[in-house]
Design a protein around this motif. Sequence first.
Motif, PDB file in Angstrom:
ATOM      1  N   GLU A  66     -11.769 -23.022  -2.675  1.00  0.00           N
ATOM      2  CA  GLU A  66     -11.674 -24.478  -2.762  1.00  0.00           C
ATOM      3  C   GLU A  66     -10.858 -24.996  -1.594  1.00  0.00           C
ATOM      4  OE1 GLU A  66      -9.728 -25.497  -6.406  1.00  0.00           O
ATOM      5  OE2 GLU A  66      -8.071 -24.105  -6.086  1.00  0.00           O
ATOM      6  N   VAL A  67     -11.144 -26.266  -1.225  1.00  0.00           N
ATOM      7  CA  VAL A  67     -10.489 -26.862  -0.076  1.00  0.00           C
ATOM      8  C   VAL A  67     -10.555 -28.384  -0.196  1.00  0.00           C
ATOM      9  CG1 VAL A  67     -12.570 -26.975   1.358  1.00  0.00           C
ATOM     10  CG2 VAL A  67     -10.344 -26.748   2.448  1.00  0.00           C
ATOM     11  N   VAL A  68      -9.617 -29.085   0.421  1.00  0.00           N
ATOM     12  CA  VAL A  68      -9.658 -30.545   0.523  1.00  0.00           C
ATOM     13  C   VAL A  68      -9.633 -30.908   1.996  1.00  0.00           C
ATOM     14  CG1 VAL A  68      -8.520 -32.727   0.001  1.00  0.00           C
ATOM     15  CG2 VAL A  68      -8.496 -30.882  -1.694  1.00  0.00           C
ATOM     16  N   VAL A  69     -10.646 -31.666   2.425  1.00  0.00           N
ATOM     17  CA  VAL A  69     -10.794 -32.047   3.822  1.00  0.00           C
ATOM     18  C   VAL A  69     -10.836 -33.573   3.924  1.00  0.00           C
ATOM     19  CG1 VAL A  69     -12.233 -31.770   5.884  1.00  0.00           C
ATOM     20  CG2 VAL A  69     -12.140 -29.956   4.192  1.00  0.00           C
ATOM     21  N   SER A  70     -10.332 -34.109   5.017  1.00  0.00           N
ATOM     22  CA  SER A  70     -10.414 -35.553   5.250  1.00  0.00           C
ATOM     23  C   SER A  70     -11.852 -36.032   5.089  1.00  0.00           C
ATOM     24  CB  SER A  70      -9.924 -35.884   6.662  1.00  0.00           C
ATOM     25  OG  SER A  70     -10.313 -37.199   7.033  1.00  0.00           O
ATOM     26  N   GLY A  71     -12.060 -36.963   4.164  1.00  0.00           N
ATOM     27  CA  GLY A  71     -13.410 -37.442   3.904  1.00  0.00           C
ATOM     28  C   GLY A  71     -14.016 -38.161   5.095  1.00  0.00           C
ATOM     29  N   LYS A  72     -13.215 -38.973   5.780  1.00  0.00           N
ATOM     30  CA  LYS A  72     -13.725 -39.728   6.922  1.00  0.00           C
ATOM     31  C   LYS A  72     -14.157 -38.797   8.039  1.00  0.00           C
ATOM     32  CE  LYS A  72     -12.448 -43.437  10.122  1.00  0.00           C
ATOM     33  NZ  LYS A  72     -11.388 -44.406  10.531  1.00  0.00           N
ATOM     34  N   ILE A  73     -13.308 -37.809   8.381  1.00  0.00           N
ATOM     35  CA  ILE A  73     -13.638 -36.878   9.456  1.00  0.00           C
ATOM     36  C   ILE A  73     -14.861 -36.049   9.100  1.00  0.00           C
ATOM     37  CG2 ILE A  73     -12.829 -34.873  10.747  1.00  0.00           C
ATOM     38  CD1 ILE A  73     -11.487 -37.453  11.565  1.00  0.00           C
ATOM     39  N   LEU A  74     -14.909 -35.539   7.856  1.00  0.00           N
ATOM     40  CA  LEU A  74     -16.028 -34.696   7.451  1.00  0.00           C
ATOM     41  C   LEU A  74     -17.339 -35.474   7.477  1.00  0.00           C
ATOM     42  CD1 LEU A  74     -16.955 -31.948   6.490  1.00  0.00           C
ATOM     43  CD2 LEU A  74     -16.456 -32.646   4.134  1.00  0.00           C
ATOM     44  N   ASN A  75     -17.322 -36.704   7.006  1.00  0.00           N
ATOM     45  CA  ASN A  75     -18.530 -37.536   7.049  1.00  0.00           C
ATOM     46  C   ASN A  75     -18.997 -37.741   8.475  1.00  0.00           C
ATOM     47  OD1 ASN A  75     -19.809 -38.759   4.595  1.00  0.00           O
ATOM     48  ND2 ASN A  75     -17.668 -39.109   4.056  1.00  0.00           N
ATOM     49  N   ASN A  76     -18.059 -38.062   9.372  1.00  0.00           N
ATOM     50  CA  ASN A  76     -18.425 -38.317  10.766  1.00  0.00           C
ATOM     51  C   ASN A  76     -19.004 -37.073  11.428  1.00  0.00           C
ATOM     52  OD1 ASN A  76     -17.568 -40.958  10.583  1.00  0.00           O
ATOM     53  ND2 ASN A  76     -15.554 -40.574  11.462  1.00  0.00           N
ATOM     54  N   ILE A  77     -18.460 -35.913  11.093  1.00  0.00           N
ATOM     55  CA  ILE A  77     -18.980 -34.670  11.661  1.00  0.00           C
ATOM     56  C   ILE A  77     -20.401 -34.395  11.176  1.00  0.00           C
ATOM     57  CG2 ILE A  77     -18.754 -32.148  11.585  1.00  0.00           C
ATOM     58  CD1 ILE A  77     -15.724 -32.545  11.664  1.00  0.00           C
ATOM     59  N   VAL A  78     -20.586 -34.428   9.863  1.00  0.00           N
ATOM     60  CA  VAL A  78     -21.871 -34.040   9.275  1.00  0.00           C
ATOM     61  C   VAL A  78     -22.992 -34.977   9.718  1.00  0.00           C
ATOM     62  CG1 VAL A  78     -23.122 -33.769   7.101  1.00  0.00           C
ATOM     63  CG2 VAL A  78     -20.789 -32.875   7.326  1.00  0.00           C
ATOM     64  N   LYS A  79     -22.695 -36.265   9.891  1.00  0.00           N
ATOM     65  CA  LYS A  79     -23.714 -37.213  10.339  1.00  0.00           C
ATOM     66  C   LYS A  79     -24.255 -36.869  11.725  1.00  0.00           C
ATOM     67  CE  LYS A  79     -22.005 -41.200   7.725  1.00  0.00           C
ATOM     68  NZ  LYS A  79     -21.304 -42.519   7.833  1.00  0.00           N
ATOM     69  N   THR A  80     -23.416 -36.247  12.543  1.00  0.00           N
ATOM     70  CA  THR A  80     -23.835 -35.963  13.920  1.00  0.00           C
ATOM     71  C   THR A  80     -24.468 -34.593  14.092  1.00  0.00           C
ATOM     72  OG1 THR A  80     -21.651 -35.053  14.494  1.00  0.00           O
ATOM     73  CG2 THR A  80     -21.961 -37.423  14.789  1.00  0.00           C
TER      74      THR A  80
END
Length: 367
Positions: A66-80
């Motif tokens: 399990e892990v907690v990652v910054s939602g904003k950063i993860l969203n921006n990465i995955v979109k690209t």
Amino acid sequence: MKFIVSQSALATALSVVSKGMGSNASLPILAGIYIKADEGTLEFQTTNLDISIRHRIPANVEEPGEVVVSGKILNNIVKTLADAAVTFEGEGTQVSISCEKSNFLLNTLDPRDFPEFPEYELDTTIELPSDLLSKMVDKVYKVTVKDNTRPILSGVLLTVENNTIRLVATDSYRLAVCDSNTETSSAAAPFRTIVSGAVFHDVLSLPSMTEKLLIGITGSQVVFQFGNTTYVSRKIEGRFPDYKQLFPDNCSTSVRIGVDRLSSALKRVSVIALANPSVHFEVDADGALMRLSASSPDQGESHEDIPVEVEGDSCNIALNYHYVFDCVNAISGTEDVTLELQSAVRPAIFKAFGKINYQYLLMQMRS
């Protein structure tokens, strides 16, 4: 922790749970997305302490964790990322993300600090067709209050009885009611709850929505379950206004208008109503006409006549054209709307009938 998942499935999952991310600077953990990998399944969670969202998808899990990652950063990465396999590998306080030739190394937060998903035991449930419910919510949720000064007015009253779904919303200046008949899972007892208008709209617009939506209530929560998604929101407490007494049994003037004709005329006339949103609706019963007019000390005047069908007396009332537009937009696709009036100092009532019946009560403005 190590897992592999497709970029498209990951992007969809993140778009579902991102609605629940918090923005409280004093609690940075709430701006994160909790991810748990275990036995071929990824579980995503977010919460802002008012709402909590959980969504599950299948994945190739090589090492659970399990892990907690910054939602904003993860969203921006995955979109690209390219539409290909994405590999997550976590160790210690970091997680690596790779997709084809793209690589990222992100700092993580301690998953032990992430709030546990709410536990609940549903007292009452109802299963409703999501497509119909979505169309109904679209017709009423804009009427809700958008702040927390009067929480009860930020909610939509949902009742289900005898296979009739009814939604009601008001901001004290206007009142919207829509109902429709459909087969439901309702038992003998009526179903009734108040749901935040913003929450209701968000839930039904999630990309993971299924054909049926289960809504359940507990002592303090409203729970939405569909597919692999669970959305939990605080229940709005209080007594919803007694809206039924606001609708009169009869009217002195009834006007039948083409919706498209009304919308087009209102757009033109309201161009003048910049500082003052008041537009006059003057009904000429003898001439079978309704004149829309607006005036502004700085800009000038405008008016346009619309042919209508009138029953009853001539009448004149001033209404906020922004609110009339909300009504017209809610019934777009309907051929005609009926405007019922009692006098210049009583509310106007718009009515449209179809698969979804719609009533919109609007307070008059001072002339």
